[in-house]
Write a protein that holds these residues in place. Structure first.
Motif, PDB file in Angstrom:
ATOM      1  N   GLU A  87       0.855  -1.267   0.194  1.00  0.00           N
ATOM      2  CA  GLU A  87       0.035  -0.010  -0.025  1.00  0.00           C
ATOM      3  C   GLU A  87       0.865   1.093  -0.033  1.00  0.00           C
ATOM      4  O   GLU A  87       0.554   2.274  -0.519  1.00  0.00           O
ATOM      5  N   ASP A 106      -0.457  -4.869   3.142  1.00  0.00           N
ATOM      6  CA  ASP A 106      -0.933  -3.444   3.888  1.00  0.00           C
ATOM      7  C   ASP A 106      -0.273  -3.403   5.190  1.00  0.00           C
ATOM      8  O   ASP A 106      -0.558  -4.290   6.132  1.00  0.00           O
ATOM      9  N   ASP A 109      -2.800  -1.543   8.762  1.00  0.00           N
ATOM     10  CA  ASP A 109      -3.971  -1.392   8.603  1.00  0.00           C
ATOM     11  C   ASP A 109      -4.613  -0.659   9.721  1.00  0.00           C
ATOM     12  O   ASP A 109      -4.401  -1.098  10.953  1.00  0.00           O
ATOM     13  N   GLY A 110      -5.459   0.412   9.371  1.00  0.00           N
ATOM     14  CA  GLY A 110      -6.174   1.226  10.594  1.00  0.00           C
ATOM     15  C   GLY A 110      -5.350   2.535  11.042  1.00  0.00           C
ATOM     16  O   GLY A 110      -5.414   2.652  11.928  1.00  0.00           O
ATOM     17  N   ARG A 267      -8.558  -1.576  -0.881  1.00  0.00           N
ATOM     18  CA  ARG A 267      -7.673  -1.831  -1.876  1.00  0.00           C
ATOM     19  C   ARG A 267      -7.751  -3.539  -2.225  1.00  0.00           C
ATOM     20  O   ARG A 267      -7.620  -4.352  -1.400  1.00  0.00           O
ATOM     21  N   GLU A 271      -5.799  -5.804   0.788  1.00  0.00           N
ATOM     22  CA  GLU A 271      -6.951  -5.742   1.628  1.00  0.00           C
ATOM     23  C   GLU A 271      -7.969  -6.709   1.381  1.00  0.00           C
ATOM     24  O   GLU A 271      -8.208  -7.622   2.211  1.00  0.00           O
TER      25      GLU A 271
END
Ligand SMILES: O=P(O)(O)OC[C@H]1O[C@](O)(COP(=O)(O)O)[C@@H](O)[C@@H]1O
Ligand SMILES: [Mg+2]
Ligand SMILES: [Mg+2]
Length: 324
Positions: A87, A106, A109-110, A267, A271
């Motif tokens: 990402e 990723d 994430d978050g 994505r 994801e």
């Protein structure tokens, strides 16, 4: 207390190639390292913005970059990995190795939760690499069904690693010595649920059938669904999906009119695809609102997609409403 199997012990009995197991072990090692860095937060001055934006035009957090580098270094050091995509990287990277596997990820994430100490995670997908040649971007554009393994780590009250290789879904918990111990030998998602996860603040921007589906949930017992629904939204996909794996639920990040040209926020390659393989292998369903995400033919590295996943009967209802 029973002795728990560690990751190496579980992998040894998993009916998958030794090569893919070796790559999974490398990613798991990187996630254990990330867990320490994330947990130390401001102690090491790792919180806050990095002062630059990524290919998604999103402001990067310092930890987006630090976690990206940890995975990059680990994968570049593995002779079975020919290429990686992230990402946080505009283009793919080749490692010089040929054959083996491609890894998309990723790293954090978050990100919007990292500075406020709410669960975040790492999501990854492992794909077959082309034989005999260095991979190109086109080699990464494989439908999700071609994944040979997928997983995520969630850095929350516990650090956990959720994996699927040949079949089924399992979960490990990181112990104080940095070992992944098998704590959930067979993860399965209930077919029905009374809990939905969506960012409600976007409601006015939604299209049908998402608007109608959520309205039905909100009307509760007195409404067409005849039962009350609860709502949760952590705003970390890993945490919302992990909850659904543990107790059922439906997660939606649909298209919305804020950015009409974008099919969704999440994505596809790093994801939606890995999460969809995990959800389907755990007995759930994952669609773009209508069709299985794992059947989508990717066209771009950072392609976005609308996501509706979780308890099979609820996801099916959303698709059925779309067909009305
Ligand atoms: O802030 P919003 O619009 O609710 O979006 C939350 C979603 O965005 C994400 O944070 C996007 O992922 P990144 O943090 O990796 O960019 C998802 O984890 C989460 O589901
Ligand atoms: Mg993400
Ligand atoms: Mg991220």
């Amino acid at each position: 207390m029973t002795t728990l199997t560690d990751l190496a012990g579980w992998l040894a009995n998993e009916p998958a190639s030794d090569d893919v197991k070796a790559v999974v072990a490398v990613v798991a090692g990187a996630c254990a390292e990330i867990s320490k860095v994330v947990a130390s937060g401001a102690i090491l001055g790792n919180l806050g913005a990095a002062g630059q934006v990524n290919v998604q035009d999103e402001e990067q957090k310092k930890l987006d970059i630090i976690t990206n580098d940890i995975l990059r270094d680990a994968l570049n050091g593995c002779p079975l990995v020919a290429g990686l995509a992230s990402e946080e990287l505009e283009v793919i990277e080749t490692t010089g190795a040929v054959g083996g596997f491609l890894v998309t990820f990723d790293p954090l994430d978050g990100s919007s939760n990292i500075d406020v100490n709410v669960s975040v995670g790492t999501i990854f997908s492992i794909l077959p690499a082309p034989a005999g040649v260095a991979p190109s971007e086109a080699d990464f554009l494989l439908p999700g069904r071609r994944q040979v393994a997928a997983g995520y780590a969630v850095y929350g009250p516990q650090t956990m690693l959720v994996l699927t290789l040949s079949q089924g879904v399992v979960a490990f918990t990181l112990d104080a010595d940095g070992a992944w111990l098998l704590t959930h030998g067979q993860v399965a998602i209930s077919a029905d649920t009374a809990e939905f996860a969506i960012n409600m603040s976007n409601q006015r921007h939604w299209a049908e059938p998402v608007r109608g589906y959520i309205d039905g949930c909100l009307q509760g017992k007195a409404g067409p669904r005849g039962k009350n629904f609860n709502m949760r939204w952590v705003a970390s996909m890993v945490a919302d999906v992990h909850r659904i794996l543990m107790r059922g639920g439906i997660f939606l990040y649909p298209w919305d009119a804020r950015e009409p040209d974008k099919p969704g926020k999440l994505r596809l390659l790093y994801e939606a695809n890995p999460m969809s393989l995990i959800v389907e292998r755990a007995g759930g369903r994952s669609t773009d609102g209508v069709n299985p995400i794992l059947d989508i033919q990717p066209t771009k590295l950072h392609q976005r997609v609308p996501v509706v996943l979780g308890s099979a009967n609820e996801v099916a209802l959303v698709a059925e409403m779309a067909a009305r």
